[in-house]
Enzyme design. Structure first.
Site, PDB file in Angstrom:
ATOM      1  N   GLU A 163       0.726  -1.269  -0.132  1.00 12.33           N
ATOM      2  CA  GLU A 163       0.074   0.136   0.079  1.00 12.33           C
ATOM      3  C   GLU A 163       0.985   1.129   0.009  1.00 12.33           C
ATOM      4  OE1 GLU A 163      -2.932   1.250   3.258  1.00 12.33           O
ATOM      5  OE2 GLU A 163      -4.386   0.500   1.768  1.00 12.33           O
ATOM      6  N   HIS A 206       5.905 -26.850   3.332  1.00 13.68           N
ATOM      7  CA  HIS A 206       4.953 -27.663   2.770  1.00 13.68           C
ATOM      8  C   HIS A 206       3.901 -27.477   1.841  1.00 13.68           C
ATOM      9  CE1 HIS A 206       6.808 -30.610   5.761  1.00 13.68           C
ATOM     10  NE2 HIS A 206       6.880 -29.565   6.467  1.00 13.68           N
ATOM     11  N   LYS A 252     -13.598   1.986  -3.682  1.00 14.94           N
ATOM     12  CA  LYS A 252     -14.999   2.351  -2.819  1.00 14.94           C
ATOM     13  C   LYS A 252     -15.836   3.204  -3.476  1.00 14.94           C
ATOM     14  CE  LYS A 252     -11.325   3.004   0.923  1.00 14.94           C
ATOM     15  NZ  LYS A 252     -10.653   4.113   1.791  1.00 14.94           N
TER      16      LYS A 252
END
Ligand code: F6P
Length: 559
Positions: A365, A396, A520
């Protein structure tokens, strides 16, 4: 800060030529030099930074330091720490470092000393923490608060979540009856679970939002408020009214007191911070309330002291010994000169489970940008794609790609040198210490294998393709003396400053986040269409079909 494009700098051009030579070098050749391990390691504030497994030489570092000087990094550091308006697009300072200045310090910013306000805010927070720990903060029916739920997202969630998890062992005895939880997702998944399990009489919500407009947080907060009102007021518990619920069950943490008041947070329950603290840099002050609730105020202050020690180092150490600067330069070298655009964060300590997620926001960000301070589009790469996972678990899962995939990836291995020596029971202590050794062995083995490839083993003879390890994958190893509040503080500050140095070199602003705004806005418009069933024609064909699928599902639900 630099104005001319950094890829026009003399040092950049020299580095480009130098990279041609270094691209042919294999880390296993560089390690013929037996002094390399010590030569590329630096220590500060309880951390050891081993940069020897980077694919670089002393000459590379010299050129990168020249680049940093040409980009104005020393002046940039000075500007950051002295409160200049380094957040250019929003015309304000970025003063997270002021949040960890000791009380006797002074920092005049725009004509005002910010330090007294910082400590007044910490003292106010300390009072809240003490009341909760002493069972004096009671819910509307008079019972002490037991569950505290932080409602926040991004910087108002990730930092506190990461630190409370990392330092849970430091919980003081008087904090044991307060449980801290986090709800961030706008879909209410986490919150719904808490509302099912918790007793409203003993639950306190902390609404953490710098802007106090974030829909994710406010929608969780509304649901929480309605739940409390329904269970404590509407169910007719005698003597409980809405005002009591607001007073006893909600705290607000924000830079917007008016918005908190409008929402109903009473003045006494408001913790304020400042516009000059960026959301993802905010865990050091009021946003850190959940941290202080878990580890106590004394440990919270140690976290601040650890970060401050790194700030001092950042301000004073010569560039060539400066941990954040060197870490940043390793990143610049990989991204811009070796074309390594993926970066994995691999802590070998379960307590750092949320560290990678925290860094994903901090780095991407901050530096996921392509426009320079003067509005020019950059012609070079900036922040790499960064992700991570606990190292032992990632072994793994995605280490296959690290070792044999086609994407070059640089890795940060992070581990504490010591652990478990305070476990009381001797037998358990021995087992756990052995597990810690096993974990370190894996950490060191993986970085060595990534570096050397097949040369890490003595087995002779040609290996079939599917068993071959090419190696030559760079990595950094960061060792904490121990994981303590102080060293965690230094570790976080190290990465914050690394991000700043890289931004200074790339000529971008790490303190704004315009790239999240349009989403947004469009989500708001989409939400209206979804709810109102009007305006579908404004949408593209894909989104139209998706919205229609939702409406269809709603109709079916009604039947
Ligand atoms: O949308 C991004 C962002 O603004 C982040 O930068 C911030 O940390 C997060 O949202 C939460 O913002 P706030 O604390 O204002 O609710």
């Amino acid at each position: 800060m630099n104005q001319a494009p950094i890829d026009q700098a003399v040092a950049w051009k020299r580095l480009m030529e130098h990279a041609q030579e270094m691209r042919g070098a294999h880390l296993s050749q560089l390690f013929i030099d037996q002094t390399r391990g010590a030569a590329f390691a630096r220590r500060a504030a309880g951390l050891t930074l081993d940069l020897s497994k980077q694919r670089w030489s002393e000459a590379t570092i010299e050129m990168l330091l020249d680049l940093a000087r040409e980009a104005g990094v020393p002046e940039g550091i000075q500007a950051l720490l002295s409160g200049e308006h380094v957040n250019v697009s929003e015309d304000r300072p970025a003063l997270h470092t002021a949040l960890r200045l000791p009380p006797e310090a002074s920092l005049i910013v725009d004509g005002e000393d910010v330090v007294p306000g910082v400590h007044a805010s910490l003292d106010r927070m300390a009072t809240m923490v003490e009341r909760l720990h002493a069972r004096q903060w009671r819910g509307a029916t008079g019972r002490p608060i037991h569950d505290v739920v932080n409602l926040g997202v991004g910087g108002s969630d990730l930092g506190p979540l990461m630190v409370t998890h990392a330092l849970a062992d430091y919980r003081p005895a008087d904090a044991h009856h307060v449980e801290v939880h986090f709800a961030s997702t706008m879909d209410g998944s986490q919150l719904a679970d808490y509302l099912n399990r918790f007793n409203p009489e003993t639950t306190l919500f902390v609404i953490s939002s710098k802007s106090f407009t974030t829909i994710d947080t406010l929608s969780n907060a509304r649901t929480a408020r309605d739940w409390l009102m329904a269970r404590l007021v509407n169910d007719g518990i005698q003597g409980v009214d809405e005002n009591m619920v607001m007073r006893q069950h909600f705290v607000g943490v924000s830079a917007k007191p008016d918005k908190m008041s409008e929402w109903g947070i009473v003045d006494a329950n408001q913790l304020l911070f400042w516009e000059w603290v960026g959301g993802r840099y905010s865990l050091w002050g009021a946003i850190g309330l959940p941290i202080a609730l878990v580890i106590g105020m004394a440990n919270f202050r140690k976290l601040l002291a650890g970060a401050h020690a790194m700030d001092e180092h950042f301000a004073q150490a010569p560039l060539a010994d400066n941990l954040p600067v060197l870490l940043a330069l390793a990143g610049i070298w990989n991204v811009n000169f070796l074309d390594i655009r993926a970066h994995s964060i691999l802590p070998y300590d379960g307590r750092l489970e949320h560290f990678a997620a925290y860094l994903e926001q901090l780095e991407m960000e901050s530096n996921g940008k392509s426009s320079t301070h003067d509005g020019r589009q950059v012609s070079y790469a900036t922040c790499p794609v960064l992700w991570g996972q606990l190292g032992p678990n990632a072994q793994h899962a995605f280490y296959q790609l690290l070792h044999q995939g086609t994407q070059p990836v640089v890795c940060d291995f992070i581990a504490p040198l010591k652990r478990y020596d305070d476990v009381e029971d001797a037998a358990t202590r021995d087992h756990l210490k052995a597990q810690h050794r096993l974990t370190l062995a894996n950490c060191f083995a993986q970085s060595r294998l990534l570096m050397l490839g097949d040369d890490a083993i003595e087995e002779s003879g040609e290996r079939p393709g599917h068993k071959r390890y090419r190696g030559n994958q760079p990595s950094t190893t960061l060792l904490l003396d121990r994981l303590t509040p102080a060293t965690l503080g230094s570790l976080i500050a190290l990465y914050e400053h690394k991000v700043f140095v890289q931004a200074a070199i790339w000529g971008i602003n790490p303190f704004d986040q315009w790239g999240v705004e349009l989403g947004k806005q469009i989500a708001g418009e989409t939400g209206e269409i979804l709810a109102e069933h009007e305006g579908l024609e404004k949408m593209d064909a894909s989104t139209r079909a998706l919205i229609e699928a939702v409406w269809l599902a709603e109709q079916e639900g009604d039947r």
